[in-house]
Design an enzyme around this catalytic site. Sequence first.
Site, PDB file in Angstrom:
ATOM      1  N   LYS A   1     -39.454  14.290 -19.580  1.00 13.92           N
ATOM      2  CA  LYS A   1     -38.759  15.475 -20.095  1.00 13.92           C
ATOM      3  C   LYS A   1     -37.265  15.210 -20.302  1.00 13.92           C
ATOM      4  O   LYS A   1     -36.636  14.494 -19.529  1.00 13.92           O
ATOM      5  CB  LYS A   1     -38.935  16.646 -19.114  1.00 13.92           C
ATOM      6  CG  LYS A   1     -40.395  16.910 -18.759  1.00 13.92           C
ATOM      7  CD  LYS A   1     -40.570  18.045 -17.759  1.00 13.92           C
ATOM      8  CE  LYS A   1     -41.969  18.032 -17.177  1.00 13.92           C
ATOM      9  NZ  LYS A   1     -42.123  17.075 -16.064  1.00 13.92           N
TER      10      LYS A   1
ATOM     11  N   HIS B   1     -37.126  20.194 -21.099  1.00  6.55           N
ATOM     12  CA  HIS B   1     -37.405  20.701 -19.753  1.00  6.55           C
ATOM     13  C   HIS B   1     -37.119  22.200 -19.594  1.00  6.55           C
ATOM     14  O   HIS B   1     -37.846  22.922 -18.927  1.00  6.55           O
ATOM     15  CB  HIS B   1     -36.590  19.895 -18.739  1.00  6.55           C
ATOM     16  CG  HIS B   1     -37.197  19.826 -17.379  1.00  6.55           C
ATOM     17  ND1 HIS B   1     -37.073  18.723 -16.569  1.00  6.55           N
ATOM     18  CD2 HIS B   1     -37.931  20.712 -16.683  1.00  6.55           C
ATOM     19  CE1 HIS B   1     -37.712  18.945 -15.420  1.00  6.55           C
ATOM     20  NE2 HIS B   1     -38.227  20.157 -15.469  1.00  6.55           N
TER      21      HIS B   1
ATOM     22  N   TYR C   1     -36.001  14.261 -12.305  1.00  4.60           N
ATOM     23  CA  TYR C   1     -36.666  13.966 -11.027  1.00  4.60           C
ATOM     24  C   TYR C   1     -36.142  12.675 -10.398  1.00  4.60           C
ATOM     25  O   TYR C   1     -36.301  12.468  -9.196  1.00  4.60           O
ATOM     26  CB  TYR C   1     -38.185  13.812 -11.200  1.00  4.60           C
ATOM     27  CG  TYR C   1     -38.926  15.001 -11.749  1.00  4.60           C
ATOM     28  CD1 TYR C   1     -38.332  16.264 -11.847  1.00  4.60           C
ATOM     29  CD2 TYR C   1     -40.246  14.864 -12.182  1.00  4.60           C
ATOM     30  CE1 TYR C   1     -39.031  17.341 -12.373  1.00  4.60           C
ATOM     31  CE2 TYR C   1     -40.955  15.944 -12.692  1.00  4.60           C
ATOM     32  CZ  TYR C   1     -40.337  17.174 -12.801  1.00  4.60           C
ATOM     33  OH  TYR C   1     -41.041  18.234 -13.325  1.00  4.60           O
TER      34      TYR C   1
ATOM     35  N   ASP D   1     -47.062  12.819 -14.793  1.00  2.83           N
ATOM     36  CA  ASP D   1     -45.990  13.685 -15.280  1.00  2.83           C
ATOM     37  C   ASP D   1     -44.707  13.399 -14.508  1.00  2.83           C
ATOM     38  O   ASP D   1     -44.675  13.485 -13.285  1.00  2.83           O
ATOM     39  CB  ASP D   1     -46.390  15.158 -15.078  1.00  2.83           C
ATOM     40  CG  ASP D   1     -45.318  16.103 -15.594  1.00  2.83           C
ATOM     41  OD1 ASP D   1     -45.388  16.471 -16.787  1.00  2.83           O
ATOM     42  OD2 ASP D   1     -44.411  16.468 -14.823  1.00  2.83           O
TER      43      ASP D   1
END
Length: 315
Positions: A76, A109, A51, A46
């Site tokens: 996402k 997200h 990120y 994931d």
Amino acid sequence: MAGQYTQLKLNTGATIPAVGFGTWQDKEAQEPAVIAALQAGYRHIDTARIYGTEGAVGNAIKHSGVPRSEIFLTTKLWNNKHHPDDVEGALDASLKDLGTDYVDLYLMHWPSAFARSEKSFPKESDGKTNAIADIDYVDTYKAMEKLLQTGKTKAIGVSNFSQAEMERLLKETSVVPAAHQMEMHPWLQQKTFADWHKSKGIHITHYSPFGNQNEIYDSGKNISKLMDDPVLVEIGKAHGKTGAQVALAWGVTKGHSVIPKSKTESRIKSNLEGDFKLSTDDLEKIDGIDKKLRFNDASSGFRYEFFSDLDGKKR
């Protein structure tokens, strides 16, 4: 290797491994961590655009020796790309960094939109406040639905939605989300909401499955770690497991997937051992420790009221 681990069914017919590997934070540690995870037996990774770890995840997959076809990969869409015209380009950018031509699951997200921008956190003229946009998450999701025809994602879903937002989404769009990723753990059980998802055939993935494990969360309370909860520790002893592994098994037993993260090889392996089933008796004991305690609420920073009808809303 993957055959020995629990696989769960999505409403698309695809399977998703119950225990996945989360890649939030520690950007520079992600490539070796993901390689270690894949070599330990994880087949569900994931990540997310925000990120900044998609490149590391892509490199890790390439160097792991594990075929891409064996891996369930989630990423996402970030808030600055919610405009329907920006959605496909956002996925293309993620695919490029991931070094793959498709993801298995693409999630929105957050339901909230930032101003259209190449910056992840576009600012108002004061240079401090996040600039937001009046873009309806239903329109964003409809643009995501179109991605299914391209083959660039096998499934779509959401993250961090309230029940009212989920109900409206189902009413106004044509593809039922394959998954909803949300904060869920034995201290934030959200049983009614979980049951609602089950009734609609929407898979749940738990992020923060260890609750306040992360130093970024300031719960405003000086409390111990969820994995040290005496009930979880006690149940763990009976199974020859740790409290952390029981927290993961709680999600797996519920038919949900869990995505713990770690950069330590021993803990990466240990988390995979959270893939086991608890008894009804164990589950009843865990029912009793629900604190309705939510650690992750971005409402003030994102200028949007999240989780308004859910347990654990910070008032």
